[in-house]
Structures are given as structure tokens and as C-alpha cells.
Motif scaffolding. Sequence first.
Motif, PDB file in Angstrom:
ATOM      1  N   LEU A  97       0.810  -1.221   0.000  1.00  0.00           N
ATOM      2  CA  LEU A  97       0.000   0.000   0.000  1.00  0.00           C
ATOM      3  C   LEU A  97       0.843   1.271   0.000  1.00  0.00           C
ATOM      4  O   LEU A  97       0.365   2.343   0.373  1.00  0.00           O
ATOM      5  CB  LEU A  97      -0.935  -0.003   1.225  1.00  0.00           C
ATOM      6  CG  LEU A  97      -1.967  -1.128   1.291  1.00  0.00           C
ATOM      7  CD1 LEU A  97      -2.686  -1.124   2.631  1.00  0.00           C
ATOM      8  CD2 LEU A  97      -2.972  -1.009   0.144  1.00  0.00           C
ATOM      9  N   GLU A  98       2.117   1.142  -0.441  1.00  0.00           N
ATOM     10  CA  GLU A  98       2.983   2.321  -0.456  1.00  0.00           C
ATOM     11  C   GLU A  98       2.469   3.382  -1.423  1.00  0.00           C
ATOM     12  O   GLU A  98       2.593   4.576  -1.189  1.00  0.00           O
ATOM     13  CB  GLU A  98       4.418   1.933  -0.849  1.00  0.00           C
ATOM     14  CG  GLU A  98       5.189   1.216   0.241  1.00  0.00           C
ATOM     15  CD  GLU A  98       4.814  -0.253   0.356  1.00  0.00           C
ATOM     16  OE1 GLU A  98       4.163  -0.775  -0.589  1.00  0.00           O
ATOM     17  OE2 GLU A  98       5.144  -0.883   1.380  1.00  0.00           O
ATOM     18  N   ARG A  99       1.886   2.928  -2.520  1.00  0.00           N
ATOM     19  CA  ARG A  99       1.333   3.872  -3.494  1.00  0.00           C
ATOM     20  C   ARG A  99      -0.193   3.766  -3.492  1.00  0.00           C
ATOM     21  O   ARG A  99      -0.770   2.879  -2.869  1.00  0.00           O
ATOM     22  CB  ARG A  99       1.859   3.561  -4.896  1.00  0.00           C
ATOM     23  CG  ARG A  99       1.508   2.149  -5.378  1.00  0.00           C
ATOM     24  CD  ARG A  99       2.011   1.900  -6.782  1.00  0.00           C
ATOM     25  NE  ARG A  99       1.682   0.560  -7.252  1.00  0.00           N
ATOM     26  CZ  ARG A  99       0.506   0.200  -7.769  1.00  0.00           C
ATOM     27  NH1 ARG A  99      -0.478   1.108  -7.860  1.00  0.00           N
ATOM     28  NH2 ARG A  99       0.286  -1.028  -8.172  1.00  0.00           N
ATOM     29  N   GLU A 100      -0.832   4.689  -4.195  1.00  0.00           N
ATOM     30  CA  GLU A 100      -2.288   4.655  -4.300  1.00  0.00           C
ATOM     31  C   GLU A 100      -2.715   3.365  -4.978  1.00  0.00           C
ATOM     32  O   GLU A 100      -2.249   3.026  -6.062  1.00  0.00           O
ATOM     33  CB  GLU A 100      -2.768   5.860  -5.123  1.00  0.00           C
ATOM     34  CG  GLU A 100      -4.275   5.971  -5.175  1.00  0.00           C
ATOM     35  CD  GLU A 100      -4.702   7.163  -6.015  1.00  0.00           C
ATOM     36  OE1 GLU A 100      -5.369   6.952  -7.048  1.00  0.00           O
ATOM     37  OE2 GLU A 100      -4.342   8.311  -5.644  1.00  0.00           O
ATOM     38  N   THR A 101      -3.610   2.631  -4.319  1.00  0.00           N
ATOM     39  CA  THR A 101      -3.988   1.299  -4.784  1.00  0.00           C
ATOM     40  C   THR A 101      -5.485   1.228  -5.058  1.00  0.00           C
ATOM     41  O   THR A 101      -6.293   1.774  -4.307  1.00  0.00           O
ATOM     42  CB  THR A 101      -3.604   0.243  -3.719  1.00  0.00           C
ATOM     43  OG1 THR A 101      -2.208   0.357  -3.437  1.00  0.00           O
ATOM     44  CG2 THR A 101      -3.902  -1.161  -4.211  1.00  0.00           C
ATOM     45  N   SER A 102      -5.836   0.534  -6.126  1.00  0.00           N
ATOM     46  CA  SER A 102      -7.243   0.319  -6.464  1.00  0.00           C
ATOM     47  C   SER A 102      -7.663  -1.053  -5.960  1.00  0.00           C
ATOM     48  O   SER A 102      -7.060  -2.071  -6.321  1.00  0.00           O
ATOM     49  CB  SER A 102      -7.443   0.408  -7.977  1.00  0.00           C
ATOM     50  OG  SER A 102      -8.782   0.106  -8.317  1.00  0.00           O
TER      51      SER A 102
END
Length: 300
Positions: A97-102
Motif C-alpha cells: 500500500l505504499e502507493r495509491e492502490t485500487s
Amino acid sequence: MLGSYEIRTDLALEAREQFTEKNMEIRGVEVRENYDEEKDIRTTVVKVTTENGAKAMGRPQGNYITIEAPGLSMPDEDYHREISREIATHLRNLISLERETSILVAGLGNSAITADSLGPHVVENLRITRHMIKEYGLKSLGKEQMHRISGIIPGVMAQTGMETSEILKGIVAETRPDVVIAIDALAARSTRRLNRTIQITDTGIHPGSGVGNHRIGLTEKNLQTKVIGIGVPTVVDAATIVHDSMAHLLDALEEAERKEFLEEMISPHLHTMFVTPKDVDETVKYLSFTISEGLNLAFC
């Protein structure tokens, strides 16, 4: 084993226990257990690491996290909040979840049948964000980063005429989520685990497998994206209850005598009957809130 009938369970922990009871070790299966005495929460991680282990367990390679909490079936908000935090912690470990996740959350099951309505109720309680981000953008929401959460209640084949996997394949192809989380009611081997246990796995989920209604699995191979399965056992088959009630008698018999006795005592129709606690309607409400709050804590 009840004659040619195998006791059904969706819990990897219970599948592993069947070997432990026979003092058998399985290569390629690792077990790690932690008990928090203060919170009265036991967490067991069963990791299937090899094809041999997967074959013996009857489950794909991967991680199976089982949270056992006796108070889950009780309306104790503080206790349920602790379980939600536990769920959130494990999800963060399984999903990057380090980056924006869908994230697409699929609530499996039939909302018209109480013991099978866990998945739909979880989705109803989720904080859905995908449409807001798409419509207004992050800045309008006062966020620099927010995960895009969407939800779907696909129903069951008797309602839609379609496999759940067919529905989700279409949604995944159109919306392209980074991960699918499938929520479903499960079947247990032990009555003491009914509505008191949560299983989280990174191997996906097979709808209906616990009650012998095998559907196409929701897996990374089938959906072409990472799939996390979350489930709670809400039913146990009737044959298991009969078997357990005669446990002391069976222990005194030889293997051949035990097999013959069970085949005579357990009528075939019991193999298609499943039992759930009488307060399952209230319990499913508690559990659905607990799991949805765990998801909300992990992603929002």
C-alpha cells in the motif's frame, strides 16, 4: 473420514489439525502460532510452501491466517474493534500500500440466506471511495493520497444465471483493480469455531466449496490480478456433529469397525445438511461490521 465421506472444512488450520491428530508431519507446510492472552486472540499462520504440501493439504500454495477470537459472537464493541485492528494489520502485510492502490471488494453469498449473507453485509458497510476520487479528485477531498475502494455484491448463480467468476472477470477487465478482496461465509470442521474465527488468505477463494457446491475459483490465475480471500465459518455439516458426539465411542473401535459403524449410523441425507447457530442473524451483523471496519482501517 466418514466411510467414503470426507469431513468438509474451508479452514486451512483445521485441515492441518487432521494430520496433527494422527501425529503426521507434512513437508512444505509451516505453522506459526501466537496467542495474545490479554486480548484472548489466537493467530495461526499456515504457510504452504511446496507442491507436496499443497497436495497433502488440498489447498494452493500461499499464506492462510486464522484469527480465533471466542468473543467474536458477542456484542462487545471494544473486543470487535481489536479484531478489526488485527484484520487491518494482516491486510497491510499482504497488500503493498505504499502507493495509491485500487481495491475491489466482492461480497460473495446470498443476502437472502442469513448464514450466507456475510459478504453482502460487509460491502454494505464499506467506505467506498473510487467514485469520489474519480469525480472530484484527491485535492477536493483534502487528501494527498487515497486508495480507490469499490465494491460489488455479485449474488449467486441461482439469482443471476452466471458464475461469480464470470461477473468479476468482466468488472476486473473494465475497472482494472490492483487487488480483489473476496468475502465469503465458510464451513468449519469444529462447532467451537463457528462465528468465532476469521481466515485471511492470499490464495483467493472458491465460492460454495465448504458446502459441496463447487464453483470456479476466484484466484489470481482466473482474474489476472491479486486476490485476497476473507471468510468466517458460519455453518458445520450435520454429519460432523454426529461424528463428534460419538467421539469417545469411536476411539474404542478399530479402524475397520469405526468405518463400518459410521456408515451404518450416519444416514446419507446428513451429508447434505448444514447447521448454523440459532443466533446467526445477530452474529453475522457483528461480524460484518467487524470485517468492514478492518478493511476501512487498512485502506482509508
